[in-house]
Write a protein that holds these residues in place. Sequence first.
Motif, PDB file in Angstrom:
ATOM      1  N   GLY A   1     -10.401   7.403  -4.480  1.00 60.91           N
ATOM      2  CA  GLY A   1      -9.061   6.965  -4.101  1.00 60.91           C
ATOM      3  C   GLY A   1      -8.770   7.181  -2.629  1.00 60.91           C
ATOM      4  N   ILE A   2      -9.138   8.358  -2.108  1.00 62.01           N
ATOM      5  CA  ILE A   2      -8.925   8.641  -0.683  1.00 62.01           C
ATOM      6  C   ILE A   2      -9.748   7.689   0.176  1.00 62.01           C
ATOM      7  CG2 ILE A   2      -9.276  10.346   1.155  1.00 62.01           C
ATOM      8  CD1 ILE A   2      -6.927  10.990  -0.615  1.00 62.01           C
TER       9      ILE A   2
ATOM     10  N   TYR B   1      -5.593   5.301  -8.215  1.00 61.27           N
ATOM     11  CA  TYR B   1      -5.920   4.311  -7.183  1.00 61.27           C
ATOM     12  C   TYR B   1      -7.430   4.110  -7.088  1.00 61.27           C
ATOM     13  CZ  TYR B   1      -5.200   1.452  -3.073  1.00 61.27           C
ATOM     14  OH  TYR B   1      -5.162   0.387  -2.211  1.00 61.27           O
TER      15      TYR B   1
ATOM     16  N   VAL C   1       1.560   5.935   4.217  1.00 61.49           N
ATOM     17  CA  VAL C   1       1.069   6.250   2.873  1.00 61.49           C
ATOM     18  C   VAL C   1       1.704   7.530   2.353  1.00 61.49           C
ATOM     19  CG1 VAL C   1      -1.143   5.110   3.269  1.00 61.49           C
ATOM     20  CG2 VAL C   1      -0.920   7.544   3.773  1.00 61.49           C
TER      21      VAL C   1
ATOM     22  N   PHE D   1      -2.298  11.002   0.289  1.00 59.05           N
ATOM     23  CA  PHE D   1      -3.285  10.087   0.848  1.00 59.05           C
ATOM     24  C   PHE D   1      -3.394  10.184   2.366  1.00 59.05           C
ATOM     25  CE2 PHE D   1      -2.219   8.303  -3.240  1.00 59.05           C
ATOM     26  CZ  PHE D   1      -3.381   7.728  -3.707  1.00 59.05           C
TER      27      PHE D   1
ATOM     28  N   THR E   1      -4.228   9.748  -6.668  1.00 58.67           N
ATOM     29  CA  THR E   1      -5.475   9.361  -5.998  1.00 58.67           C
ATOM     30  C   THR E   1      -6.510   8.882  -7.024  1.00 58.67           C
ATOM     31  OG1 THR E   1      -6.187  11.673  -6.052  1.00 58.67           O
ATOM     32  CG2 THR E   1      -5.121  10.908  -4.042  1.00 58.67           C
TER      33      THR E   1
ATOM     34  N   THR F   1       0.562   4.120  -2.997  1.00 62.01           N
ATOM     35  CA  THR F   1       0.164   5.504  -2.697  1.00 62.01           C
ATOM     36  C   THR F   1       1.276   6.504  -2.982  1.00 62.01           C
ATOM     37  OG1 THR F   1       0.785   5.189  -0.365  1.00 62.01           O
ATOM     38  CG2 THR F   1      -1.520   4.821  -0.948  1.00 62.01           C
ATOM     39  N   ASN F   2       2.473   6.034  -3.317  1.00 61.83           N
ATOM     40  CA  ASN F   2       3.566   6.924  -3.702  1.00 61.83           C
ATOM     41  C   ASN F   2       3.813   6.946  -5.211  1.00 61.83           C
ATOM     42  OD1 ASN F   2       5.178   8.239  -1.331  1.00 61.83           O
ATOM     43  ND2 ASN F   2       4.635   6.194  -0.587  1.00 61.83           N
TER      44      ASN F   2
ATOM     45  N   VAL G   1      -8.279   4.132   0.181  1.00 62.23           N
ATOM     46  CA  VAL G   1      -7.130   3.969   1.075  1.00 62.23           C
ATOM     47  C   VAL G   1      -7.596   3.923   2.521  1.00 62.23           C
ATOM     48  CG1 VAL G   1      -5.056   5.109   1.951  1.00 62.23           C
ATOM     49  CG2 VAL G   1      -5.446   4.956  -0.498  1.00 62.23           C
TER      50      VAL G   1
ATOM     51  N   LEU H   1       0.807  -1.218   0.000  1.00 62.34           N
ATOM     52  CA  LEU H   1       0.000   0.000   0.000  1.00 62.34           C
ATOM     53  C   LEU H   1       0.841   1.270   0.000  1.00 62.34           C
ATOM     54  CD1 LEU H   1      -2.810   1.204  -0.040  1.00 62.34           C
ATOM     55  CD2 LEU H   1      -2.856   1.083   2.458  1.00 62.34           C
TER      56      LEU H   1
ATOM     57  N   LYS I   1      -8.861   0.598   3.263  1.00 61.94           N
ATOM     58  CA  LYS I   1      -7.911  -0.496   3.100  1.00 61.94           C
ATOM     59  C   LYS I   1      -7.530  -1.125   4.439  1.00 61.94           C
ATOM     60  CE  LYS I   1      -6.552  -1.350  -0.376  1.00 61.94           C
ATOM     61  NZ  LYS I   1      -7.059  -2.296  -1.392  1.00 61.94           N
TER      62      LYS I   1
END
Length: 460
Positions: A247-248, A44, A317, A321, A41, A36-37, A251, A32, A254
């Motif tokens: 995307g936010i 993802y 993250v 994120f 967003t 996220t890097n 995460v 993860l 997750k």
Amino acid sequence: MGNKKKYYDLLKNIFALGFGLVGAKGVQFLLLPYFTNVLTTGQYGVIDLVVTFVGLMVPIVTLELSDSVLRFGLSEETNKTDLIQCSTIILAFAALLTIILSPLLYFYKSIREYSPYVVLMVVLQSIRVNSSLYVKSQNRVSVYSMDSALTAFVTAILDIYFISILKIGLQGYFLAELIGTCVSITFLFFVGGIYRNFKLNQPLDKALLKRMLSYSIPLMFNAISWWIASFSDRAMLNLFFSESEVGIYSVAAKIPAIITTLLSVFTQAWIMSAVREYEKERNPIFFERVYKIYSAFLFISVAALSLVIRPIMKIYVGQDFFKAWYYIPLLLFGTVFLGISNYYGAIYAAAKANLLEIKSTIICAVSNIIMNLIFIPHYSILGAVYATALSYVIVVIVRILDTRKLMHLKISVLDLAMSSALLLALVWLVMQGNIVISVLLFVMLLAWKVGYYFYEYRCV
């Protein structure tokens, strides 16, 4: 010795099933921060939409075959060659149906570009899920666990290779998923011993095929309802806002999803124990004691994780994120109730109460959609969080009431209410940044669960 064996078998199955799953989720947990890097967003968000969409399509096109494969595979009366043959027929139908329906993906703008990958993922995931559950039904739990870890590891290596070295972005992610699934299917076919019973040159057992479909088709609606409960928030965020919000939220979801997956180790083992106990004695004491220990673990572990989630996300993250941390504590609160609902779901399975299970999940899905429509336009991501948590609370209430029709369990409503109130207060204070009082509430929750458990133990 007989009573102790029930708990021993449950623990043995938990550890056996957990080995591979913890390995698989450990790999995903480590991935993860990487995703996220290297992804935006929005990217993802697209991944999450595709993966969740595939999760819907698999039970629909296969008519939830996996439930029948596990249930009939566990039965000593079922001829395993006939089972595989019937499964192959249904999976062939699933592949054809997926191809026929694939033009409809054109109307879903966010995933339209990746529709060929979606089609292949649905077909291959259908084969993999049913292959793995067949292997599990044959008591080859070690192979089942090894497959989970192997697939996660291969997929992770390919993710890094395709995204960071070949630099092909989301296409690389989906290619890694497809290749990893193919590796899994091959592993299960040969190492799992499926090839030994894979014989298609014999008459089809139409009676078995009919029984399998009669068992699985009602549960298809159950799977769809759970999917709606988990996907409607993403779809509506995408409708009212954009892929970035998805995307936010993805995460944020997750961490609870990882916890939920780990809890599924207990759920899988608990179903096996619940079925055996229900068919033999239907002794409520075993069910009650398992619930008390399980619920205490849920509340205490989620409370502890909520206290430290912000600093964890700070280093876990990418910067874009990080704000997802704010939504995690309340999602974790919902995860507690999802875990409790799964406990009651095993009792449904033991009693073969398919209709009651379907009813509860439909109520969960409908309530989730209604609350998403109410909350998301006004509160954006937080609205989706509210809807998810509340829908899980509702399904637990429904299942507690339903279970009373199946067996009499002395499970304290006072304990559930007090534990929930303390955890909810703790979660809200964490979201507001008040850690000191949150820690005090954690101590109170811990004291309540421990004190209540020993009080109940003395009363038994």
